[in-house]
Design an enzyme around this catalytic site. Structure first.
Site, PDB file in Angstrom:
ATOM      1  N   TYR A 224       0.796  -1.237   0.000  1.00  0.00           N
ATOM      2  CA  TYR A 224       0.000   0.000   0.000  1.00  0.00           C
ATOM      3  C   TYR A 224       0.822   1.277   0.000  1.00  0.00           C
ATOM      4  O   TYR A 224       0.269   2.377  -0.136  1.00  0.00           O
ATOM      5  CB  TYR A 224      -1.002   0.015   1.160  1.00  0.00           C
ATOM      6  CG  TYR A 224      -0.376   0.039   2.542  1.00  0.00           C
ATOM      7  CD1 TYR A 224      -0.006   1.251   3.120  1.00  0.00           C
ATOM      8  CD2 TYR A 224      -0.166  -1.129   3.261  1.00  0.00           C
ATOM      9  CE1 TYR A 224       0.562   1.279   4.385  1.00  0.00           C
ATOM     10  CE2 TYR A 224       0.399  -1.117   4.519  1.00  0.00           C
ATOM     11  CZ  TYR A 224       0.772   0.102   5.083  1.00  0.00           C
ATOM     12  OH  TYR A 224       1.328   0.128   6.323  1.00  0.00           O
TER      13      TYR A 224
ATOM     14  N   SER B 120       7.115   6.520  -5.866  1.00  0.00           N
ATOM     15  CA  SER B 120       5.746   7.022  -5.717  1.00  0.00           C
ATOM     16  C   SER B 120       5.370   7.977  -6.840  1.00  0.00           C
ATOM     17  O   SER B 120       6.137   8.861  -7.221  1.00  0.00           O
ATOM     18  CB  SER B 120       5.599   7.757  -4.376  1.00  0.00           C
ATOM     19  OG  SER B 120       4.344   8.404  -4.331  1.00  0.00           O
TER      20      SER B 120
ATOM     21  N   HIS C 120       3.295  10.192  -6.510  1.00  0.00           N
ATOM     22  CA  HIS C 120       3.056  11.505  -5.900  1.00  0.00           C
ATOM     23  C   HIS C 120       4.251  12.442  -6.083  1.00  0.00           C
ATOM     24  O   HIS C 120       4.101  13.654  -6.033  1.00  0.00           O
ATOM     25  CB  HIS C 120       2.716  11.354  -4.409  1.00  0.00           C
ATOM     26  CG  HIS C 120       1.348  10.795  -4.186  1.00  0.00           C
ATOM     27  ND1 HIS C 120       0.235  11.601  -4.018  1.00  0.00           N
ATOM     28  CD2 HIS C 120       0.892   9.521  -4.133  1.00  0.00           C
ATOM     29  CE1 HIS C 120      -0.839  10.828  -3.863  1.00  0.00           C
ATOM     30  NE2 HIS C 120      -0.463   9.564  -3.931  1.00  0.00           N
TER      31      HIS C 120
ATOM     32  N   ASP D 185      -4.440  11.882  -4.332  1.00  0.00           N
ATOM     33  CA  ASP D 185      -5.429  11.036  -3.655  1.00  0.00           C
ATOM     34  C   ASP D 185      -6.664  11.858  -3.322  1.00  0.00           C
ATOM     35  O   ASP D 185      -6.548  13.020  -2.922  1.00  0.00           O
ATOM     36  CB  ASP D 185      -4.843  10.481  -2.346  1.00  0.00           C
ATOM     37  CG  ASP D 185      -3.661   9.567  -2.599  1.00  0.00           C
ATOM     38  OD1 ASP D 185      -3.602   8.966  -3.682  1.00  0.00           O
ATOM     39  OD2 ASP D 185      -2.802   9.473  -1.710  1.00  0.00           O
TER      40      ASP D 185
ATOM     41  N   GLU E 229      -6.701   0.931  -5.140  1.00  0.00           N
ATOM     42  CA  GLU E 229      -6.759   2.278  -4.567  1.00  0.00           C
ATOM     43  C   GLU E 229      -7.752   3.134  -5.358  1.00  0.00           C
ATOM     44  O   GLU E 229      -7.381   3.802  -6.313  1.00  0.00           O
ATOM     45  CB  GLU E 229      -5.365   2.937  -4.591  1.00  0.00           C
ATOM     46  CG  GLU E 229      -4.378   2.281  -3.648  1.00  0.00           C
ATOM     47  CD  GLU E 229      -3.121   3.125  -3.409  1.00  0.00           C
ATOM     48  OE1 GLU E 229      -3.014   4.236  -3.964  1.00  0.00           O
ATOM     49  OE2 GLU E 229      -2.262   2.657  -2.648  1.00  0.00           O
TER      50      GLU E 229
ATOM     51  N   HIS F 181      -6.799   6.966  -5.723  1.00  0.00           N
ATOM     52  CA  HIS F 181      -5.555   7.472  -6.321  1.00  0.00           C
ATOM     53  C   HIS F 181      -5.736   7.683  -7.829  1.00  0.00           C
ATOM     54  O   HIS F 181      -5.892   6.727  -8.588  1.00  0.00           O
ATOM     55  CB  HIS F 181      -4.425   6.480  -6.043  1.00  0.00           C
ATOM     56  CG  HIS F 181      -3.094   6.878  -6.648  1.00  0.00           C
ATOM     57  ND1 HIS F 181      -2.044   7.366  -5.896  1.00  0.00           N
ATOM     58  CD2 HIS F 181      -2.653   6.870  -7.922  1.00  0.00           C
ATOM     59  CE1 HIS F 181      -1.017   7.632  -6.681  1.00  0.00           C
ATOM     60  NE2 HIS F 181      -1.359   7.326  -7.936  1.00  0.00           N
TER      61      HIS F 181
HETATM   62 ZN   LIG Z   1      -1.826   8.024  -3.955  1.00  0.00          ZN
END
Ligand SMILES: [Zn+2]
Length: 289
Positions: free
Chosen positions: A195, A202, A204, A211, A254, A257
């Site tokens: 996770y 990442s 991100h 998210d 997810e 996301h």
């Molecule tokens: Zn995310």
């Protein structure tokens, strides 16, 4: 005059055929014509027309070559063509796409790739973000184009009384490192890997992902979650870690996301609701080495 490659090819074929058939027809007719002396003028005219056709065919071929070159130049100015001998070239994926590395990130067809196999450099910081990056985390430090589409999807959601908001946007390499270590200490490496991304791995950090809302699996069952799953692709966003694709992406489902990839790819990956992952589409792995 601008003609596309296919039209020019057809024209070339037509002229090639004419330049073979007409002289042949001319010779056969001349051979069998008993009154040829009286019609000499017509034959000369026909001969000139045939010569012109042959010359014009050559001209068409030149146009074709010129247009082809121009086309390549035009593409080069807007989008770099990945070259096998380029310094950026890494290799080909199992689906034949060219993988490149430039400016501290991996790319396939100019789509930034980041997963467990392909990491962003430690010093990779996205350029052209809506809010300038000055901190380790920043909710609206999103790529300008993605931000524009975010406003569209958010406003359209509001119009039907849905409330979607960004809960987590940009995260730096260092911040992700700390976050992952926290989860690793709490749940162990194997669990944390399902996770949370390790530093550099990442999305991100790319400025192209964020998210939504609760950042929780319960989001999928909410009106907002259902609507996002069905409509995000219309704005160029994808559910990056879809349900049932855990072994391919390396992450659990997810629903919150979102990753921006643009309309064209998003529509293909949406696949009428049967999400395809970037890994499947491009033929790449997502595994830590
Ligand atoms: Zn995310």
């Amino acid at each position: 005059m601008c003609l596309d490659e296919n039209t020019l090819k057809i024209l070339n074929d037509v002229f090639l055929l004419l330049s073979i058939l007409l002289p042949l027809f001319f010779l056969i007719y001349f051979f069998y014509d008993k009154k040829k002396k009286k019609k000499l003028g017509y034959y000369l005219l026909a001969l000139i027309i045939i010569i012109l056709i042959i010359c014009f065919r050559g001209e068409i071929m030149n146009i074709n070559i010129c247009k082809s070159n121009k086309k390549i130049n035009d593409i080069t100015t807007t989008k770099a063509i990945p070259a096998v001998n380029s310094d950026n070239y890494i290799g080909k994926t199992s689906k034949g796409y060219i993988l490149e590395k430039k400016d501290g990130a991996y790319f396939i067809d100019d789509y930034l790739i980041v997963n467990k196999s392909y990491a962003l450099n430690e010093d990779f910081i996205p350029k052209n973000t809506h809010t300038k990056i000055t901190d380790e985390i920043c909710i609206l430090c999103i790529d300008n184009e993605a931000y524009e589409k975010w406003l569209n999807i958010k406003n359209d959601a509001i119009a039907i009384n849905l409330n979607i908001y960004i809960a987590s946007g940009y995260r730096s390499f260092e911040y992700q490192k700390g976050l992952y270590e926290k989860y690793e200490n709490r749940d162990g490496k194997d669990m944390a890997d399902t996770y949370s991304a390790r530093a550099g791995h990442s999305e991100h950090q790319s400025g192209l992902a964020f998210d939504l809302n609760s950042i929780d699996s319960s989001f999928a069952a909410t009106d907002e979650g259902k609507w996002v799953n069905e409509n995000a692709y219309l704005y160029g966003f994808i559910i990056r870690y879809p349900k049932g694709k855990e072994k391919i992406t390396g992450y659990k489902y997810e629903p919150w996301h979102l990753r921006y990839v643009g309309l064209s790819l998003a529509e293909k990956l949406y696949n009428d609701g049967e999400w395809i992952t970037m890994e499947e589409y491009f033929g790449i792995d997502s595994k830590y080495k």
